[in-house]
Scaffold this motif. Structure first.
Motif, PDB file in Angstrom:
ATOM      1  N   LYS A 191      54.705  37.411  38.279  1.00 40.46           N
ATOM      2  CA  LYS A 191      55.379  37.577  39.558  1.00 40.46           C
ATOM      3  C   LYS A 191      54.414  37.208  40.672  1.00 40.46           C
ATOM      4  O   LYS A 191      53.294  37.739  40.744  1.00 40.46           O
ATOM      5  CB  LYS A 191      55.853  39.018  39.739  1.00 40.46           C
ATOM      6  CG  LYS A 191      56.731  39.215  40.969  1.00 40.46           C
ATOM      7  CD  LYS A 191      57.327  40.612  40.992  1.00 40.46           C
ATOM      8  CE  LYS A 191      58.242  40.787  42.191  1.00 40.46           C
ATOM      9  NZ  LYS A 191      58.862  42.132  42.221  1.00 40.46           N
ATOM     10  N   PRO A 192      54.802  36.258  41.560  1.00 37.37           N
ATOM     11  CA  PRO A 192      53.878  35.834  42.609  1.00 37.37           C
ATOM     12  C   PRO A 192      53.559  36.956  43.580  1.00 37.37           C
ATOM     13  O   PRO A 192      54.405  37.778  43.899  1.00 37.37           O
ATOM     14  CB  PRO A 192      54.648  34.692  43.310  1.00 37.37           C
ATOM     15  CG  PRO A 192      56.083  34.948  42.991  1.00 37.37           C
ATOM     16  CD  PRO A 192      56.098  35.577  41.645  1.00 37.37           C
ATOM     17  N   LYS A 193      52.290  36.986  44.012  1.00 39.88           N
ATOM     18  CA  LYS A 193      51.883  37.983  44.991  1.00 39.88           C
ATOM     19  C   LYS A 193      52.416  37.614  46.367  1.00 39.88           C
ATOM     20  O   LYS A 193      52.323  36.485  46.794  1.00 39.88           O
ATOM     21  CB  LYS A 193      50.350  38.079  45.041  1.00 39.88           C
ATOM     22  CG  LYS A 193      49.736  38.572  43.723  1.00 39.88           C
ATOM     23  CD  LYS A 193      48.232  38.652  43.840  1.00 39.88           C
ATOM     24  CE  LYS A 193      47.614  39.145  42.530  1.00 39.88           C
ATOM     25  NZ  LYS A 193      46.134  39.225  42.613  1.00 39.88           N
ATOM     26  N   VAL A 194      52.968  38.600  47.028  1.00 47.08           N
ATOM     27  CA  VAL A 194      53.549  38.383  48.347  1.00 47.08           C
ATOM     28  C   VAL A 194      52.845  39.287  49.332  1.00 47.08           C
ATOM     29  O   VAL A 194      52.713  40.493  49.102  1.00 47.08           O
ATOM     30  CB  VAL A 194      55.074  38.673  48.341  1.00 47.08           C
ATOM     31  CG1 VAL A 194      55.670  38.411  49.709  1.00 47.08           C
ATOM     32  CG2 VAL A 194      55.763  37.839  47.275  1.00 47.08           C
ATOM     33  N   THR A 195      52.375  38.720  50.433  1.00 43.30           N
ATOM     34  CA  THR A 195      51.694  39.496  51.446  1.00 43.30           C
ATOM     35  C   THR A 195      52.678  40.343  52.220  1.00 43.30           C
ATOM     36  O   THR A 195      53.895  40.137  52.174  1.00 43.30           O
ATOM     37  CB  THR A 195      50.946  38.576  52.416  1.00 43.30           C
ATOM     38  OG1 THR A 195      51.913  37.790  53.123  1.00 43.30           O
ATOM     39  CG2 THR A 195      49.996  37.648  51.661  1.00 43.30           C
ATOM     40  N   ALA A 196      52.146  41.309  52.959  1.00 43.02           N
ATOM     41  CA  ALA A 196      53.011  42.181  53.749  1.00 43.02           C
ATOM     42  C   ALA A 196      53.798  41.381  54.783  1.00 43.02           C
ATOM     43  O   ALA A 196      54.973  41.650  55.044  1.00 43.02           O
ATOM     44  CB  ALA A 196      52.165  43.262  54.448  1.00 43.02           C
ATOM     45  N   THR A 197      53.136  40.370  55.368  1.00 43.07           N
ATOM     46  CA  THR A 197      53.823  39.537  56.360  1.00 43.07           C
ATOM     47  C   THR A 197      54.969  38.774  55.725  1.00 43.07           C
ATOM     48  O   THR A 197      56.070  38.682  56.284  1.00 43.07           O
ATOM     49  CB  THR A 197      52.834  38.551  56.998  1.00 43.07           C
ATOM     50  OG1 THR A 197      51.777  39.282  57.605  1.00 43.07           O
ATOM     51  CG2 THR A 197      53.542  37.687  58.049  1.00 43.07           C
ATOM     52  N   GLU A 200      57.878  41.046  55.078  1.00 48.03           N
ATOM     53  CA  GLU A 200      58.625  41.320  56.298  1.00 48.03           C
ATOM     54  C   GLU A 200      59.490  40.134  56.688  1.00 48.03           C
ATOM     55  O   GLU A 200      60.659  40.282  57.053  1.00 48.03           O
ATOM     56  CB  GLU A 200      57.643  41.653  57.430  1.00 48.03           C
ATOM     57  CG  GLU A 200      58.333  42.013  58.742  1.00 48.03           C
ATOM     58  CD  GLU A 200      57.337  42.371  59.824  1.00 48.03           C
ATOM     59  OE1 GLU A 200      57.758  42.523  60.981  1.00 48.03           O
ATOM     60  OE2 GLU A 200      56.136  42.487  59.509  1.00 48.03           O
ATOM     61  N   ASP A 201      58.928  38.899  56.565  1.00 46.01           N
ATOM     62  CA  ASP A 201      59.699  37.699  56.875  1.00 46.01           C
ATOM     63  C   ASP A 201      60.877  37.558  55.932  1.00 46.01           C
ATOM     64  O   ASP A 201      61.976  37.191  56.341  1.00 46.01           O
ATOM     65  CB  ASP A 201      58.809  36.447  56.766  1.00 46.01           C
ATOM     66  CG  ASP A 201      57.768  36.397  57.874  1.00 46.01           C
ATOM     67  OD1 ASP A 201      57.950  37.109  58.876  1.00 46.01           O
ATOM     68  OD2 ASP A 201      56.777  35.647  57.715  1.00 46.01           O
ATOM     69  N   ALA A 202      60.640  37.854  54.651  1.00 42.16           N
ATOM     70  CA  ALA A 202      61.705  37.713  53.674  1.00 42.16           C
ATOM     71  C   ALA A 202      62.830  38.693  53.961  1.00 42.16           C
ATOM     72  O   ALA A 202      64.000  38.384  53.775  1.00 42.16           O
ATOM     73  CB  ALA A 202      61.158  37.918  52.261  1.00 42.16           C
ATOM     74  N   LEU A 211      67.120  28.309  54.735  1.00 42.55           N
ATOM     75  CA  LEU A 211      67.273  26.927  54.307  1.00 42.55           C
ATOM     76  C   LEU A 211      68.445  26.235  54.988  1.00 42.55           C
ATOM     77  O   LEU A 211      68.335  25.069  55.392  1.00 42.55           O
ATOM     78  CB  LEU A 211      67.450  26.872  52.783  1.00 42.55           C
ATOM     79  CG  LEU A 211      66.231  27.339  51.974  1.00 42.55           C
ATOM     80  CD1 LEU A 211      66.611  27.571  50.526  1.00 42.55           C
ATOM     81  CD2 LEU A 211      65.098  26.335  52.081  1.00 42.55           C
ATOM     82  N   LEU A 212      69.550  26.941  55.141  1.00 47.62           N
ATOM     83  CA  LEU A 212      70.753  26.311  55.683  1.00 47.62           C
ATOM     84  C   LEU A 212      70.759  26.224  57.202  1.00 47.62           C
ATOM     85  O   LEU A 212      71.693  25.679  57.794  1.00 47.62           O
ATOM     86  CB  LEU A 212      72.001  27.053  55.192  1.00 47.62           C
ATOM     87  CG  LEU A 212      72.225  26.988  53.674  1.00 47.62           C
ATOM     88  CD1 LEU A 212      73.478  27.761  53.279  1.00 47.62           C
ATOM     89  CD2 LEU A 212      72.327  25.537  53.198  1.00 47.62           C
ATOM     90  N   VAL A 332      59.009  23.712  51.277  1.00 47.58           N
ATOM     91  CA  VAL A 332      59.733  24.978  51.205  1.00 47.58           C
ATOM     92  C   VAL A 332      58.775  26.096  50.823  1.00 47.58           C
ATOM     93  O   VAL A 332      58.015  25.948  49.868  1.00 47.58           O
ATOM     94  CB  VAL A 332      60.885  24.890  50.175  1.00 47.58           C
ATOM     95  CG1 VAL A 332      61.583  26.239  50.020  1.00 47.58           C
ATOM     96  CG2 VAL A 332      61.889  23.818  50.590  1.00 47.58           C
ATOM     97  N   PRO A 333      58.763  27.230  51.540  1.00 45.33           N
ATOM     98  CA  PRO A 333      57.900  28.361  51.153  1.00 45.33           C
ATOM     99  C   PRO A 333      58.183  28.804  49.729  1.00 45.33           C
ATOM    100  O   PRO A 333      59.321  28.758  49.262  1.00 45.33           O
ATOM    101  CB  PRO A 333      58.288  29.454  52.163  1.00 45.33           C
ATOM    102  CG  PRO A 333      58.808  28.704  53.354  1.00 45.33           C
ATOM    103  CD  PRO A 333      59.498  27.493  52.792  1.00 45.33           C
ATOM    104  N   ASP A 334      57.143  29.248  49.040  1.00 49.44           N
ATOM    105  CA  ASP A 334      57.270  29.581  47.619  1.00 49.44           C
ATOM    106  C   ASP A 334      58.325  30.651  47.376  1.00 49.44           C
ATOM    107  O   ASP A 334      59.038  30.605  46.372  1.00 49.44           O
ATOM    108  CB  ASP A 334      55.921  30.052  47.074  1.00 49.44           C
ATOM    109  CG  ASP A 334      55.963  30.305  45.583  1.00 49.44           C
ATOM    110  OD1 ASP A 334      56.101  29.326  44.824  1.00 49.44           O
ATOM    111  OD2 ASP A 334      55.896  31.485  45.175  1.00 49.44           O
ATOM    112  N   ARG A 335      58.443  31.618  48.279  1.00 50.32           N
ATOM    113  CA  ARG A 335      59.392  32.708  48.052  1.00 50.32           C
ATOM    114  C   ARG A 335      60.845  32.245  48.142  1.00 50.32           C
ATOM    115  O   ARG A 335      61.752  32.965  47.738  1.00 50.32           O
ATOM    116  CB  ARG A 335      59.146  33.834  49.057  1.00 50.32           C
ATOM    117  CG  ARG A 335      59.370  33.443  50.518  1.00 50.32           C
ATOM    118  CD  ARG A 335      59.070  34.623  51.435  1.00 50.32           C
ATOM    119  NE  ARG A 335      59.251  34.292  52.837  1.00 50.32           N
ATOM    120  CZ  ARG A 335      58.334  33.769  53.600  1.00 50.32           C
ATOM    121  NH1 ARG A 335      57.143  33.476  53.087  1.00 50.32           N
ATOM    122  NH2 ARG A 335      58.568  33.509  54.881  1.00 50.32           N
TER     123      ARG A 335
END
Length: 400
Positions: A191-197, A200-202, A211-212, A332-335
């Protein structure tokens, strides 16, 4: 995506594991794509019914793929969903053994296609991320599937000419079961590591909304849609058209295989070359050459000329697919990657291409081979729209 100096090939076990899944998938596609329409015709389906059974499932990509992919992005996994989807696909395919009417086939097809079309973008996502993580070339992993397609379509063409279609469905089911067990052998992804920022963005920017609402991404899908729409007639009625022109199953299999051989060459050797050019330049060139391909298919039954035209599949599909993969992985961002991959699968390869495939039967019934001129028009449109895309793309983007 891997950088240009990723040349490890198949020195690591993960390459064989991912390649095995591609092999299973394209073992199935190598049987279905050249000969499914012929089998449906032999069991009594009309051209309109054939185009529905082959074309309508593409619309399911629009509904199922983004929904499934967004869940996978949220969960940070794709392997387990791949297992579940392939199990559903194999079980639902058994319905073709039980039923015989068009409407029963339609129900079975919808269930099967919802699972199978949801599976494919997850496989692409797993493969691209594996290539990044293990220092492999995505194009070489993907080429395994194309090689299996070539061998299968040629061998199965010979088989059908000598033994007929009595065991056709058993081969298809066997390929699906093989794919399921190949997925079982895949390693569990990290599972990719996701920062706190990023978290929050996600939370505030769901993948589909991000994307749309991107003009660059939307117009990128438009151009790819036009290229993929141009394949609609040959995918549905290509084999039937060649058969009516007196071409036997062996030669039909060879014609399909030539296109994929060209695709393999592009996947293995042309990735770094394609990346040197702006994607819209590459796609505009593909549009021009694609129009030439469809014009040849519209005007001749000469096998040598058809063979030459089929080699252009390496551009109209292979090169276009590599451009798409490079764009998605770099812009495209990885998430959001799995969702972006699913949109590529569901819009250009689903909604757009499926619309043409759905109309392919009536189009062929009315115009026969002349319908390929419509496909040529789609490709030529890319030449003009690509210039507009570059104007609306985000300032400073290097992908246009």
């Amino acid at each position: 995506m891997p950088t240009d100096n990723h040349i490890n090939g198949f020195r690591k076990p993960i390459a064989y594991q991912v390649g095995g899944v591609y092999g299973g998938v394209f073992l199935y596609i190598g049987i279905i794509m050249p000969f499914w329409a012929l089998w449906l015709a032999k069991v009594g389906m009309t051209p309109g019914e054939i185009s529905f059974l082959i074309g309508f499932p593409s619309f399911l990509k629009v509904m199922s793929s983004p929904f499934i992919a967004q869940l996978c992005d949220k969960w940070g996994m794709v392997r387990r969903p791949m297992l579940a989807l392939m199990a559903i696909a194999a079980l639902s395919f058994c319905g073709y053994f039980v039923f015989s009417s068009f409407w029963a086939y339609a129900v079975v097809t919808i269930i099967f296609a919802a699972a199978f079309t949801g599976f494919l973008p997850l496989l692409e996502s797993f493969a691209v991320r594996a290539a990044d993580r293990y220092d492999l070339q995505y194009g070489r992993l993907r080429a395994v599937g194309s090689i299996v397609f070539v061998l299968t379509s040629v061998a199965f063409g010979y088989y059908l000419d000598y033994f007929g279609y009595d065991h056709f469905l058993y081969f298809c089911l066997g390929a699906l079961v093989t794919t399921f067990f190949a997925v079982v052998l895949l390693p569990k992804e990290q599972k990719p590591k996701v920062t706190a920022t990023e978290e929050e963005d996600a939370d505030h920017e769901p993948a589909l909304r991000f994307l749309l609402t991107s003009r660059e991404f939307i117009m990128f899908l438009v151009v790819l849609s036009l290229i993929q729409m141009s394949h609609g007639l040959v995918y549905v009625m290509g084999s039937l058209h060649w058969e009516r022109q007196g071409i036997n199953n062996q030669t039909i299999g060879l014609l399909w295989s030539l296109g994929v051989v060209a695709e393999i060459v592009v996947f293995i050797f042309c990735g770094s070359f394609i990346r040197r050019f702006r994607p819209m330049y590459v796609l505009a060139t593909i549009g021009v050459l694609g129009a030439m391909r469809w014009a040849v298919l519209a005007t001749t039954a000469s096998v040598p000329l058809l063979a030459l035209a089929q080699t252009m599949h390496g551009l109209t599909y292979g090169a276009a697919h590599l451009v798409a993969m490079y764009y998605l992985s770099s812009r495209v961002p990885d998430r959001y990657f799995t969702t972006a991959q699913s949109l590529y699968s569901s819009v250009p390869l689903g909604l757009a291409q499926g619309s043409v495939m759905l109309l392919a039967g009536p189009l062929y019934a009315r115009f026969e081979g002349q319908g390929y001129y419509v496909m040529a028009f789609f490709c030529l449109s890319v030449l003009f729209i690509a210039r507009f895309v570059r104007r609306v793309a985000k300032d400073g983007s290097e992908s246009n």
